[in-house]
Design a protein around this motif. Structure first.
Motif, mmCIF file in Angstrom:
data_model
loop_
_atom_site.group_PDB
_atom_site.id
_atom_site.type_symbol
_atom_site.label_atom_id
_atom_site.label_comp_id
_atom_site.label_asym_id
_atom_site.label_seq_id
_atom_site.Cartn_x
_atom_site.Cartn_y
_atom_site.Cartn_z
ATOM 1 N N MET A 43 -0.174 1.381 -14.126
ATOM 2 C CA MET A 43 0.991 0.498 -14.256
ATOM 3 C C MET A 43 1.395 -0.058 -12.894
ATOM 4 O O MET A 43 1.691 -1.245 -12.754
ATOM 5 N N THR A 44 1.424 0.830 -11.897
ATOM 6 C CA THR A 44 1.803 0.411 -10.554
ATOM 7 C C THR A 44 0.855 -0.657 -10.038
ATOM 8 O O THR A 44 1.281 -1.654 -9.437
ATOM 9 N N GLY A 82 10.160 -4.758 -6.696
ATOM 10 C CA GLY A 82 10.880 -5.302 -5.551
ATOM 11 C C GLY A 82 9.992 -5.472 -4.336
ATOM 12 O O GLY A 82 10.061 -6.497 -3.644
ATOM 13 N N VAL A 83 9.137 -4.478 -4.081
ATOM 14 C CA VAL A 83 8.213 -4.564 -2.954
ATOM 15 C C VAL A 83 7.266 -5.747 -3.141
ATOM 16 O O VAL A 83 7.017 -6.530 -2.208
ATOM 17 N N ALA A 84 6.742 -5.890 -4.350
ATOM 18 C CA ALA A 84 5.807 -6.995 -4.623
ATOM 19 C C ALA A 84 6.501 -8.344 -4.516
ATOM 20 O O ALA A 84 5.941 -9.305 -3.980
ATOM 21 N N ALA A 126 6.666 8.791 -6.328
ATOM 22 C CA ALA A 126 8.064 8.960 -6.741
ATOM 23 C C ALA A 126 8.806 7.628 -6.848
ATOM 24 O O ALA A 126 9.933 7.589 -7.348
ATOM 25 N N MET A 127 8.194 6.541 -6.400
ATOM 26 C CA MET A 127 8.881 5.252 -6.421
ATOM 27 C C MET A 127 8.949 4.704 -7.847
ATOM 28 O O MET A 127 7.924 4.564 -8.512
ATOM 29 N N PRO A 128 10.145 4.357 -8.348
ATOM 30 C CA PRO A 128 10.267 3.790 -9.697
ATOM 31 C C PRO A 128 9.549 2.444 -9.784
ATOM 32 O O PRO A 128 9.432 1.724 -8.779
ATOM 33 N N VAL A 183 0.834 -1.198 0.000
ATOM 34 C CA VAL A 183 0.000 0.000 0.000
ATOM 35 C C VAL A 183 0.871 1.252 0.000
ATOM 36 O O VAL A 183 0.596 2.227 -0.712
ATOM 37 N N ALA A 184 1.935 1.242 0.784
ATOM 38 C CA ALA A 184 2.849 2.394 0.826
ATOM 39 C C ALA A 184 3.473 2.631 -0.545
ATOM 40 O O ALA A 184 3.639 3.778 -0.985
ATOM 41 N N ALA A 185 3.811 1.546 -1.244
ATOM 42 C CA ALA A 185 4.391 1.679 -2.587
ATOM 43 C C ALA A 185 3.377 2.262 -3.562
ATOM 44 O O ALA A 185 3.722 3.084 -4.424
ATOM 45 N N LEU A 186 2.132 1.847 -3.433
ATOM 46 C CA LEU A 186 1.084 2.370 -4.301
ATOM 47 C C LEU A 186 0.898 3.868 -4.114
ATOM 48 O O LEU A 186 0.581 4.596 -5.063
#
Length: 234
Positions: free
Chosen positions: A185-186, A83-85, A75-77, A68-71
């Motif tokens: 995409m994310t 990598g998180v997934a 700014a996260m590539p 969730v934080a990555a979503l």
């Protein structure tokens, strides 16, 4: 919508929704009073995603929180989102849970035959990855376990598995590239990686049974499975 309506829309109980809020899996609603909040379709989508990650993808609450934080991090590539997934669906084991590159690299190459085999495979296939890629340690650990159980012959499948993995990765990235919007995409990266693992495992089990009947015919008189038919009512 109120929380009771969010519950009705998603099929998730109110206590579970409150748990998602406490665990930062669900963003807060718009406050309408000290004890009331209003929710919208973004909350419906998030609840469905979290439920899928946990129930279908078998992801822990802590890993789901990372996703969730990555979503929410614009700014996260995309490579970092992958990598998180990947870490969400890779079981940690001892030092392998250490997120530093040095510790992860040491964990899978520390003098083990499996680590050396995976390093050699990456070189032969031209796979350039960071040393903390969770798949490196996971694959090495499996090969070393094969050996510990006296099944070194299973190492022979490594190249065939790598070829299949390349094809799967190509399909994964083609699906991501087909989406023009970065936010979408994310989502494709997250859903495709986490739930895709479960899909691939399911397809493998289907294919294994079908192949077993081709290679090892059933005893005479034993009913063989037939091709599954699509339900005409669907």
């Amino acid at each position: 919508m109120r929380m009771s309506e969010l519950s009705a829309a998603t099929g998730v109980t109110v206590p579970t929704l409150k748990f998602y809020l406490r665990e930062q899996l669900l963003h807060a609603g718009e406050r309408t009073s000290p004890n009331q909040a209003r929710y919208d379709e973004t909350h419906v989508e998030r609840v469905r995603l979290v439920r899928a990650l946990i129930d279908v993808g078998d992801v822990s609450v802590a890993r789901a929180r990372d996703i969730v934080a990555a979503l929410e991090d614009d700014a996260m590539p995309l490579s970092s989102v992958f990598g998180v997934a990947q870490r969400a669906v890779t079981p940690p084991a001892g030092a392998l849970s250490d997120p530093t590159e040095e510790a992860a690299f040491t964990a899978f190459t520390a003098g083990t035959p499996g680590g050396r085999l995976i390093l050699d495979l990456c070189r032969r296939r031209g796979w350039s990855v960071h040393s903390n890629n969770p798949g490196l340690a996971q694959a090495a650990r499996v090969l070393d376990t094969y050996s510990a159980l006296g099944h070194d012959r299973l190492h022979a499948v490594l190249d065939d598995y790598a070829e299949a993995a390349d094809r799967v990765a190509g399909a994964d990235l083609a699906a991501v590239a087909s989406v023009p919007d970065r936010d979408e995409m994310t989502n494709v990266v997250i859903v495709g990686t986490v739930l895709g693992d479960a899909l691939l495992a399911g397809l493998r089990r289907i294919a294994q049974e079908a192949e077993s009947f081709r290679r090892f015919p059933l005893p005479a008189g034993t009913p063989a499975p037939t091709l599954l038919e699509t339900d005409p009512s669907c």
